[in-house]
Design a protein around this motif. Sequence first.
Motif, PDB file in Angstrom:
ATOM      1  N   ALA A  22       1.001  -1.192  -0.188  1.00 23.10           N
ATOM      2  CA  ALA A  22       0.098  -0.390  -0.187  1.00 23.10           C
ATOM      3  C   ALA A  22       0.879   1.370  -0.427  1.00 23.10           C
ATOM      4  N   GLU A  23       2.340   0.827  -0.008  1.00 23.45           N
ATOM      5  CA  GLU A  23       3.304   2.503   0.034  1.00 23.45           C
ATOM      6  C   GLU A  23       2.762   3.294   0.985  1.00 23.45           C
ATOM      7  N   LEU A  24       2.435   2.151   2.808  1.00 23.60           N
ATOM      8  CA  LEU A  24       2.223   3.529   3.603  1.00 23.60           C
ATOM      9  C   LEU A  24       3.382   4.620   3.853  1.00 23.60           C
ATOM     10  N   MET A  25       3.395   5.449   4.953  1.00 21.18           N
ATOM     11  CA  MET A  25       4.018   6.343   5.246  1.00 21.18           C
ATOM     12  C   MET A  25       4.483   5.992   6.527  1.00 21.18           C
ATOM     13  N   TYR A  26       4.998   6.026   6.843  1.00 16.78           N
ATOM     14  CA  TYR A  26       6.053   5.974   8.150  1.00 16.78           C
ATOM     15  C   TYR A  26       7.041   7.024   8.459  1.00 16.78           C
ATOM     16  N   GLY A  27       6.163   7.756  10.049  1.00 17.59           N
ATOM     17  CA  GLY A  27       6.822   8.347  10.753  1.00 17.59           C
ATOM     18  C   GLY A  27       5.943   8.942  11.489  1.00 17.59           C
ATOM     19  N   ARG A  65      -6.558 -12.646  17.179  1.00 12.15           N
ATOM     20  CA  ARG A  65      -6.997 -12.760  14.828  1.00 12.15           C
ATOM     21  C   ARG A  65      -7.548 -11.693  14.524  1.00 12.15           C
ATOM     22  N   THR A  66      -9.027 -11.413  15.121  1.00  9.54           N
ATOM     23  CA  THR A  66     -10.177 -10.483  14.166  1.00  9.54           C
ATOM     24  C   THR A  66      -9.447  -8.898  14.990  1.00  9.54           C
ATOM     25  N   GLU A  67      -9.034  -8.982  16.257  1.00  6.31           N
ATOM     26  CA  GLU A  67      -8.840  -7.139  16.756  1.00  6.31           C
ATOM     27  C   GLU A  67      -7.705  -6.854  15.703  1.00  6.31           C
ATOM     28  N   VAL A  68      -6.644  -8.194  15.272  1.00  4.12           N
ATOM     29  CA  VAL A  68      -5.413  -7.610  15.133  1.00  4.12           C
ATOM     30  C   VAL A  68      -5.636  -7.060  13.086  1.00  4.12           C
ATOM     31  N   LEU A  69      -6.457  -8.590  12.710  1.00  7.47           N
ATOM     32  CA  LEU A  69      -6.697  -8.161  11.391  1.00  7.47           C
ATOM     33  C   LEU A  69      -7.282  -6.567  11.593  1.00  7.47           C
ATOM     34  N   ALA A  70      -8.598  -6.253  12.051  1.00  4.46           N
ATOM     35  CA  ALA A  70      -8.797  -5.140  12.074  1.00  4.46           C
ATOM     36  C   ALA A  70      -9.064  -3.903  12.086  1.00  4.46           C
ATOM     37  N   LEU A  71      -7.109  -3.849  12.916  1.00  6.46           N
ATOM     38  CA  LEU A  71      -6.090  -2.059  13.083  1.00  6.46           C
ATOM     39  C   LEU A  71      -6.251  -2.528  11.606  1.00  6.46           C
ATOM     40  N   ILE A  72      -4.973  -3.871  11.013  1.00  7.56           N
ATOM     41  CA  ILE A  72      -4.566  -3.852  10.272  1.00  7.56           C
ATOM     42  C   ILE A  72      -5.636  -2.816   8.817  1.00  7.56           C
ATOM     43  N   GLN A  73      -6.653  -2.834   9.010  1.00  9.41           N
ATOM     44  CA  GLN A  73      -7.339  -2.543   7.714  1.00  9.41           C
ATOM     45  C   GLN A  73      -7.536  -1.187   8.099  1.00  9.41           C
ATOM     46  N   ARG A  74      -7.775  -0.709   9.546  1.00 10.66           N
ATOM     47  CA  ARG A  74      -7.477   0.792   9.437  1.00 10.66           C
ATOM     48  C   ARG A  74      -6.942   0.937   9.594  1.00 10.66           C
ATOM     49  N   ARG A  75      -5.353   0.568   8.817  1.00 10.08           N
ATOM     50  CA  ARG A  75      -4.097   0.938   9.445  1.00 10.08           C
ATOM     51  C   ARG A  75      -3.898   1.459   7.416  1.00 10.08           C
ATOM     52  N   LEU A  76      -4.243   0.766   6.845  1.00  9.42           N
ATOM     53  CA  LEU A  76      -4.433   0.217   5.796  1.00  9.42           C
ATOM     54  C   LEU A  76      -4.639   1.397   4.893  1.00  9.42           C
ATOM     55  N   PRO A  81      -2.496   6.492  12.249  1.00 14.75           N
ATOM     56  CA  PRO A  81      -0.804   6.454  12.539  1.00 14.75           C
ATOM     57  C   PRO A  81      -0.904   4.908  13.721  1.00 14.75           C
ATOM     58  N   VAL A  82       0.114   4.300  13.531  1.00 15.19           N
ATOM     59  CA  VAL A  82      -0.691   3.022  14.918  1.00 15.19           C
ATOM     60  C   VAL A  82      -0.645   3.058  16.064  1.00 15.19           C
ATOM     61  N   GLU A 209       4.925  22.152   3.035  1.00 15.48           N
ATOM     62  CA  GLU A 209       4.988  21.524   3.692  1.00 15.48           C
ATOM     63  C   GLU A 209       3.537  20.436   4.390  1.00 15.48           C
ATOM     64  N   TYR A 210       3.046  21.540   4.619  1.00 16.76           N
ATOM     65  CA  TYR A 210       1.308  20.496   5.292  1.00 16.76           C
ATOM     66  C   TYR A 210       0.487  19.948   4.922  1.00 16.76           C
ATOM     67  N   ASP A 211       0.765  21.200   3.557  1.00 19.75           N
ATOM     68  CA  ASP A 211      -0.390  21.164   2.330  1.00 19.75           C
ATOM     69  C   ASP A 211      -0.347  19.663   1.903  1.00 19.75           C
ATOM     70  N   ALA A 212       1.127  18.905   1.853  1.00 18.67           N
ATOM     71  CA  ALA A 212       2.052  18.080   1.006  1.00 18.67           C
ATOM     72  C   ALA A 212       2.657  17.057   1.917  1.00 18.67           C
ATOM     73  N   LEU A 213       1.664  17.213   3.236  1.00 24.60           N
ATOM     74  CA  LEU A 213       1.998  15.300   4.413  1.00 24.60           C
ATOM     75  C   LEU A 213       0.818  14.346   3.313  1.00 24.60           C
ATOM     76  N   PRO A 214       1.299  12.765   3.459  1.00 27.44           N
ATOM     77  CA  PRO A 214       0.724  11.616   3.655  1.00 27.44           C
ATOM     78  C   PRO A 214      -0.610  12.493   4.646  1.00 27.44           C
ATOM     79  N   GLY A 215      -1.464  11.132   4.047  1.00 22.80           N
ATOM     80  CA  GLY A 215      -2.843  11.557   5.056  1.00 22.80           C
ATOM     81  C   GLY A 215      -2.414  11.028   6.366  1.00 22.80           C
ATOM     82  N   GLU A 216      -1.159   9.932   6.982  1.00 20.14           N
ATOM     83  CA  GLU A 216      -1.413   9.998   8.169  1.00 20.14           C
ATOM     84  C   GLU A 216      -1.481  11.211   9.665  1.00 20.14           C
TER      85      GLU A 216
END
Length: 309
Positions: A22-27, A65-76, A81-82, A209-216
């Motif tokens: 998904a090419e997420l941003m890690y910042g 399993r259900t809880e972790v997968l739900a968090l992964i989906q929300r992150r995606l 942010p985690v 910079e703010y206008d160009a920031l990723p969605g996170e």
Amino acid sequence: MTAELATIVDFIRYGASRFSAAELMYGHGQDSAIDEATQLVLAALHLPPDLPPAYGAATLTAQERTEVLALIQRRLHERVPVAYLVGEAWFAGLKFKSDARALVPRSPIAELIQNGFSPWLDGREIERALDMCTGSGCIGIAMAAYQSDWRVDLVDVSEDALALTRENMAFQHVDANRVRAVQSDLFDALDGERYDLIVSNPPYVSQAEYDALPGEYAHEPQLGLTSGEDGLNLCLRMLDEGAEHLTEQGLMIVEVGNSEHALSALLPTVPFVWLEFQTGPMGVFAIERRDLVEHADAIHAAAAKRAKA
């Protein structure tokens, strides 16, 4: 496909693969898909970040399993942010509560705290320290945790952020006789207060910079990120007013990130000392009170121009 996932390592690997695709941003404290997935999975399972590798083969329950997968989906899909998803973040080796009332704890200043601010404070006697623009309280609380004889003030303009600060003070069991949270627009409510050390990670993101920031970053309060067109409005106010709140041998340390170059160009005669970290320069400067006094006219002129704008 996810029915084939069973162990902690399975879910970390799955999350990392999905995040990479998904090419997420890690910042927000992590810098890779694997680190991001590790933080999410371990925190969701209420396990420490330094979990021994042997436990990676442990099998998750159906509910886990259900809880972790739900968090992964929300992150995606939501780009949250985690730290906000799991409600916690680590800073300077300490765990803090984290939610959208304040920025996710992160700053190279953590390295300074863990190193006792050496060599900058070597030979200095520190009695009082100030964490300006404290947000979650992570910098000031960590300073108090690592320096048991310091009295530390945690200051922020946002009452929402200070509510989180106070929760973290309780969470970390800081001594209320040594650490206090103060609502103030920079130094406005600190009349007569003087500190041996002022540390700040203020808003410093430029508007472009703010206008160009990723969605996170849209999940974080903009108040904690932006400070004028070049990101320096609050920093200039701190420089302009800081000498009045530092002791004679006082030191100010401020993070300005990518606004470093704009600050140096704006005040070319001011002797900022740009600090080096394990990963290199990070846009953090130190300045002595005596230098703030010596260059007060230039600093005041720059700050006053912003105030009129």
